[in-house]
Structure formats: structure tokens, C-alpha cells
Design an enzyme around this catalytic site. Structure first.
Site, PDB file in Angstrom:
ATOM      1  N   HIS A 172      22.657 -31.226  31.328  1.00 14.16           N
ATOM      2  CA  HIS A 172      23.688 -31.700  30.393  1.00 14.16           C
ATOM      3  C   HIS A 172      24.185 -33.080  30.838  1.00 14.16           C
ATOM      4  O   HIS A 172      24.473 -33.298  32.010  1.00 14.16           O
ATOM      5  CB  HIS A 172      24.843 -30.698  30.372  1.00 14.16           C
ATOM      6  CG  HIS A 172      26.059 -31.209  29.675  1.00 14.16           C
ATOM      7  ND1 HIS A 172      26.020 -31.665  28.372  1.00 14.16           N
ATOM      8  CD2 HIS A 172      27.346 -31.366  30.095  1.00 14.16           C
ATOM      9  CE1 HIS A 172      27.232 -32.067  28.029  1.00 14.16           C
ATOM     10  NE2 HIS A 172      28.049 -31.901  29.053  1.00 14.16           N
ATOM     11  N   CYS A 218      30.170 -27.783  26.034  1.00 14.45           N
ATOM     12  CA  CYS A 218      28.948 -28.452  26.508  1.00 14.45           C
ATOM     13  C   CYS A 218      27.784 -27.483  26.736  1.00 14.45           C
ATOM     14  O   CYS A 218      26.635 -27.903  26.833  1.00 14.45           O
ATOM     15  CB  CYS A 218      29.230 -29.229  27.781  1.00 14.45           C
ATOM     16  SG  CYS A 218      30.483 -30.476  27.507  1.00 14.45           S
ATOM     17  N   ASN A 269      28.258 -38.560  26.551  1.00 13.41           N
ATOM     18  CA  ASN A 269      28.305 -37.105  26.520  1.00 13.41           C
ATOM     19  C   ASN A 269      28.527 -36.648  25.080  1.00 13.41           C
ATOM     20  O   ASN A 269      29.618 -36.799  24.538  1.00 13.41           O
ATOM     21  CB  ASN A 269      29.442 -36.632  27.432  1.00 13.41           C
ATOM     22  CG  ASN A 269      29.569 -35.127  27.503  1.00 13.41           C
ATOM     23  OD1 ASN A 269      28.932 -34.398  26.748  1.00 13.41           O
ATOM     24  ND2 ASN A 269      30.407 -34.653  28.404  1.00 13.41           N
TER      25      ASN A 269
HETATM   26  O1  UT7 Z   1      30.836 -32.349  29.640  1.00 17.27           O
HETATM   27  C1  UT7 Z   1      31.866 -31.453  29.900  1.00 17.27           C
HETATM   28  C2  UT7 Z   1      32.243 -31.402  31.318  1.00 17.27           C
HETATM   29  N1  UT7 Z   1      32.835 -32.645  31.712  1.00 17.27           N
HETATM   30  C3  UT7 Z   1      32.468 -33.204  32.843  1.00 17.27           C
HETATM   31  O2  UT7 Z   1      31.566 -32.724  33.488  1.00 17.27           O
HETATM   32  C4  UT7 Z   1      33.236 -34.411  33.304  1.00 17.27           C
HETATM   33  C5  UT7 Z   1      33.563 -34.265  34.762  1.00 17.27           C
HETATM   34  N2  UT7 Z   1      34.402 -35.335  35.251  1.00 17.27           N
HETATM   35  C6  UT7 Z   1      33.947 -36.603  35.430  1.00 17.27           C
HETATM   36  O3  UT7 Z   1      32.816 -36.892  35.109  1.00 17.27           O
HETATM   37  C7  UT7 Z   1      34.842 -37.586  36.106  1.00 17.27           C
HETATM   38  O4  UT7 Z   1      35.958 -36.926  36.626  1.00 17.27           O
HETATM   39  C8  UT7 Z   1      35.325 -38.748  35.176  1.00 17.27           C
HETATM   40  C9  UT7 Z   1      34.174 -39.636  34.815  1.00 17.27           C
HETATM   41  C10 UT7 Z   1      35.966 -38.158  33.918  1.00 17.27           C
HETATM   42  C11 UT7 Z   1      36.371 -39.594  35.903  1.00 17.27           C
HETATM   43  O5  UT7 Z   1      35.832 -40.067  37.123  1.00 17.27           O
HETATM   44  P1  UT7 Z   1      36.615 -39.881  38.479  1.00 17.27           P
HETATM   45  O6  UT7 Z   1      35.811 -40.519  39.517  1.00 17.27           O
HETATM   46  O7  UT7 Z   1      36.938 -38.422  38.643  1.00 17.27           O
HETATM   47  O8  UT7 Z   1      37.930 -40.732  38.232  1.00 17.27           O
HETATM   48  P2  UT7 Z   1      39.464 -40.274  38.317  1.00 17.27           P
HETATM   49  O9  UT7 Z   1      39.868 -39.526  37.113  1.00 17.27           O
HETATM   50  O10 UT7 Z   1      39.707 -39.669  39.652  1.00 17.27           O
HETATM   51  O11 UT7 Z   1      40.167 -41.682  38.303  1.00 17.27           O
HETATM   52  C12 UT7 Z   1      39.991 -42.638  39.372  1.00 17.27           C
HETATM   53  C13 UT7 Z   1      40.739 -43.895  39.018  1.00 17.27           C
HETATM   54  C14 UT7 Z   1      42.185 -43.659  38.610  1.00 17.27           C
HETATM   55  O12 UT7 Z   1      42.941 -44.762  39.083  1.00 17.27           O
HETATM   56  P3  UT7 Z   1      43.803 -44.667  40.435  1.00 17.27           P
HETATM   57  O13 UT7 Z   1      44.754 -43.561  40.223  1.00 17.27           O
HETATM   58  O14 UT7 Z   1      42.797 -44.378  41.516  1.00 17.27           O
HETATM   59  O15 UT7 Z   1      44.410 -46.033  40.514  1.00 17.27           O
HETATM   60  C15 UT7 Z   1      42.144 -43.689  37.120  1.00 17.27           C
HETATM   61  O16 UT7 Z   1      43.371 -44.067  36.547  1.00 17.27           O
HETATM   62  O17 UT7 Z   1      40.118 -44.538  37.891  1.00 17.27           O
HETATM   63  C16 UT7 Z   1      41.101 -44.740  36.860  1.00 17.27           C
HETATM   64  N3  UT7 Z   1      40.433 -44.594  35.573  1.00 17.27           N
HETATM   65  C17 UT7 Z   1      39.805 -45.602  34.954  1.00 17.27           C
HETATM   66  N4  UT7 Z   1      39.641 -46.898  35.283  1.00 17.27           N
HETATM   67  C18 UT7 Z   1      38.942 -47.676  34.439  1.00 17.27           C
HETATM   68  C19 UT7 Z   1      40.285 -43.464  34.821  1.00 17.27           C
HETATM   69  N5  UT7 Z   1      39.576 -43.753  33.731  1.00 17.27           N
HETATM   70  C20 UT7 Z   1      39.270 -45.058  33.782  1.00 17.27           C
HETATM   71  C21 UT7 Z   1      38.542 -45.919  32.936  1.00 17.27           C
HETATM   72  N6  UT7 Z   1      38.401 -47.216  33.303  1.00 17.27           N
HETATM   73  N7  UT7 Z   1      37.971 -45.495  31.791  1.00 17.27           N
END
Ligand code: UT7
Length: 334
Positions: free
Chosen positions: A254, A114, A284
Site C-alpha cells: 500500500h 487503505c 496515497n
Molecule cells: O494510508 C493510511 C495509513 N497512513 C499512513 O500510513 C501514514 C503514516 N504516517 C506518515 O506517513 C507520517 O507520519 C507523515 C508523512 C504523515 C508525517 O511524517 P512525520 O515524519 O511523522 O512528521 P510529523 O508529523 O512528526 O511532523 C514533523 C514536523 C513537524 O514540525 P515540528 O513540530 O518538528 O517543528 C510538523 O509540523 O514536520 C512538520 N510538518 C510539515 N512540514 C512541512 C508536518 N507536515 C508538514 C508538511 N510540510 N506538509
């Protein structure tokens, strides 16, 4: 002193739109989750058979050449920030030079995920500042759909395809790339990476069966590092150059996650109306996000505007660049 000024911008995104509604038919997700967690509404996907990363940038560079009134034969160099080149080798720069007829140019690809466009912009500016070259094209582009598993909801909702290019030319005015701070920490490599396909794990039937040729991301860990490091490095470039928040015209962060972008603006003491965003339309695009912001918002930029570009991504890699804009963008823009 010779500085490297950005003198033209071009960009491209594929026509096909994959919106949150469409994704929710492919994996267990929904518009509400994607919008509140990331800010993304839709992303573009390159679906034209036989077309790849280089083809998107042929369109972008041809736009840039037209705007500047020059030809591909005038170019000295093309540096491409990408992690999804057409081939493992030769470089996408090689392919682009051939396709646009840049017979006097050479170049290479540069891999910083990125932060790819920032690394490439800093590198390209050195070739101008030393007086070696007069016209260097810097590209940031990715075709993330080629390495995304559309059965993995943790990654497929985030990424999209697209990118853009800028032309760097010398100026003796106080304009152009003024400063950069770039960082890397390879200890972060296990949190956001593509396991198979390189020399550590060459592709086999087994790596494909195990889906190791797709992007793997531990979202929360990456989020925690991104939110701190992107904000800190953006504040650091301001402090280093005695820039106050009122000196900054625009922040171009970004486009990984709206919440990371907002944290960066807050740490810089900037009001959110100085922060340019298009994550809702493209998601992204990895190396593509910053040039796509420049392309989308070119018409807003005025000569002398102080623009801060910041990124964080796989590697880990991150950084911030201060650019003093060199021309009136209102004559262009979309
Ligand atoms: O560009 C390169 C660098 N990358 C980044 O900067 C990305 C950084 N990370 C993020 O932006 C975030 O971590 C994400 C957008 C990838 C994920 O968001 P989050 O708030 O960290 O969610 P999480 O991974 O902690 O997941 C929370 C919940 C989980 O369910 P439980 O365990 O709480 O029941 C996941 O299974 O959301 C669930 N989940 C989803 N639900 C619906 C994960 N992905 C999805 C989805 N739709 N697509």
C-alpha cells in the site's frame, strides 16, 4: 479445488496533476519535506464538475472488459472497496452497475480504508471459490480530495484520487488468490478518521465550521502501527505458506509512505527491486493504491509469479494477500 484468478486489470487516475510545487503555494510546505518524509512528488485530483468515484471506475471497468473481450452483461457481481463513495447510500457498486449496464450483476461497497482493496479481493474470491459466480469485479478506489482539508498540511500533501479494478474468474490451475491474512483493531479508530457525516455526528453547520467532515490523522501514531503491522503480517503470510524471499516475485505494498514500504520489504528479506512503487506519481489513493500498482505494472507480470499484496490503514485495518499471477501481462500494460 476452484481458485479465483485475476484475469484482467483496469485503472484510472484523473488528468489534473497537483505537484509538490503547487501544494507549497497552498499550505506551508515544500518539495523537500514531502519527498523525504513520504516519497510523493505529485498526486491526481478529480476536478471535473459532476464527476465522482463511480465515474473513475466506469472507465477502469470498461478497460478491463475490453481487455478480456466480454461485456458488462457478463458480470455477476461488483464489490467496491472505498471510503469515498458517490453517496452515503446507495452504494457506489449500484451506481457503477447502472452506468456500465451490468444488468445481471449486484454488489456492495466495503469500507476498510487503505485495506479496502484487500478486504474486497478476499471477499470476491470467496464467491468464485464456492462455485457460485464466474465473473466478479473487485474495485479499490477513492476520491480523497472530497474529504481532505487543503489548509491542513499534515494530510493534504499525502492523499490523491484514483483507483482500479480486477476481474476474478474461476481456475482449476494452481493460480489466483492462494491465501490471505486480514486483521482489524477498532481501537485505532481515533488516529485516522472522518469525525462528522456518520450517525455518531451527523453533518450540521457546526461540524462543517469546525472542519470535522475532513480526514483527521495523527501521522506519527499511524506510522508506528503501520510500520510494524504491515511488515509483520507480510512476513507471517510467507511463513504460513513456506515461502522464502526467493519465492516472491513482487511485493505490492500500500502506497502510504515510502519508508513504511521499505520496512516491509526489509522484514520479508526482499531486495527493493522486487518492490513495486508509484507513490511518487499518485500519492496515497487509500483503497486505490494496490489496483493502481497492478494496472501500472501489469506488463511485468508473468503466469505463476508469486505476488504479495500488503496494506495498513484507518480502522485500524491491515493484511496481506498471496496471489499467483494467472496470465502473461506483457500483452497488455501501459
Ligand atoms: O494510508 C493510511 C495509513 N497512513 C499512513 O500510513 C501514514 C503514516 N504516517 C506518515 O506517513 C507520517 O507520519 C507523515 C508523512 C504523515 C508525517 O511524517 P512525520 O515524519 O511523522 O512528521 P510529523 O508529523 O512528526 O511532523 C514533523 C514536523 C513537524 O514540525 P515540528 O513540530 O518538528 O517543528 C510538523 O509540523 O514536520 C512538520 N510538518 C510539515 N512540514 C512541512 C508536518 N507536515 C508538514 C508538511 N510540510 N506538509
Amino acid at each position: 479445488m476452484i481458485r479465483a484468478a485475476i484475469t484482467a486489470v483496469g485503472g484510472h487516475v484523473p488528468d489534473f496533476i497537483l505537484d509538490n510545487e503547487g501544494l507549497s503555494k497552498m499550505v506551508d510546505t515544500n518539495d523537500e519535506w514531502i519527498t523525504t518524509r513520504t516519497g510523493i512528488k505529485e498526486r491526481r485530483i478529480l476536478k471535473v464538475p459532476g464527476k465522482a468515484t463511480s465515474d473513475m471506475m466506469v472507465i477502469a471497468i470498461e478497460e478491463l472488459l475490453k481487455k478480456r473481450g466480454i461485456t458488462a452483461m457478463d458480470l455477476d457481481m461488483i464489490i467496491v472497496g472505498t471510503i469515498t463513495g458517490d453517496y452515503v447510500f446507495p452504494s457506489t457498486s449500484n451506481v457503477i452497475c447502472d452506468k456500465i449496464g451490468a444488468k445481471n450483476a449486484w454488489g456492495y461497497d466495503l469500507s476498510a480504508a487503505c485495506s479496502g482493496f484487500l478486504y474486497a479481493l478476499a471477499t470476491g474470491s470467496q464467491f468464485i471459490e464456492t462455485g457460485r459466480y464466474k465473473k466478479v469485479v473487485v474495485v479499490g478506489v477513492d476520491m480523497m480530495s472530497s474529504i481532505i482539508n487543503y489548509e491542513d498540511r499534515a494530510t493534504c500533501v499525502i492523499f490523491g484520487d484514483g483507483g482500479g479494478a480486477v476481474l476474478l474468474e474461476p481456475t482449476e490451475e494452481d493460480l489466483g488468490v492462494k491465501d490471505f491474512i486480514l486483521r482489524a483493531d477498532g481501537a485505532g479508530r481515533n488516529y485516522l478518521y472522518q469525525a462528522a457525516g456518520g450517525s455518531l455526528m451527523p453533518p450540521t453547520h457546526e461540524t462543517v465550521e469546525k472542519k470535522l467532515h475532513y480526514v483527521h490523522q495523527e501521522g506519527q501514531t499511524v506510522f508506528k502501527h503501520a510500520v510494524v503491522n504491515m511488515a509483520e503480517v507480510s512476513a507471517e503470510i510467507m511463513e504460513k505458506n513456506n515461502l522464502s524471499s526467493s519465492d516472491i516475485t513482487w511485493l505490492l505494498p500500500h502506497q502510504a509512505n515510502k519508508r513504511i514500504c521499505e520496512a516491509t520489504a526489509n522484514r520479508m528479506g526482499l531486495s527493493l527491486d522486487k518492490m513495486l512503487m508509484n507513490i511518487e506519481r499518485y500519492g496515497n489513493t487509500t483503497s486505490g493504491t494496490i489496483p493502481l500498482l497492478l494496472w501500472d505494472y501489469e506488463k511485468l507480470f508473468k503466469k505463476g509469479d508469486n505476488i504479495i499484496i500488503s496494506a495498513f490503514g484507518g480502522g485500524f485495518t491491515w493484511g496481506s494477500i498471496w496471489v499467483k499471477w494467472a496470465y502473461d501481462g506483457s500483452q497488455y500494460g501501459k
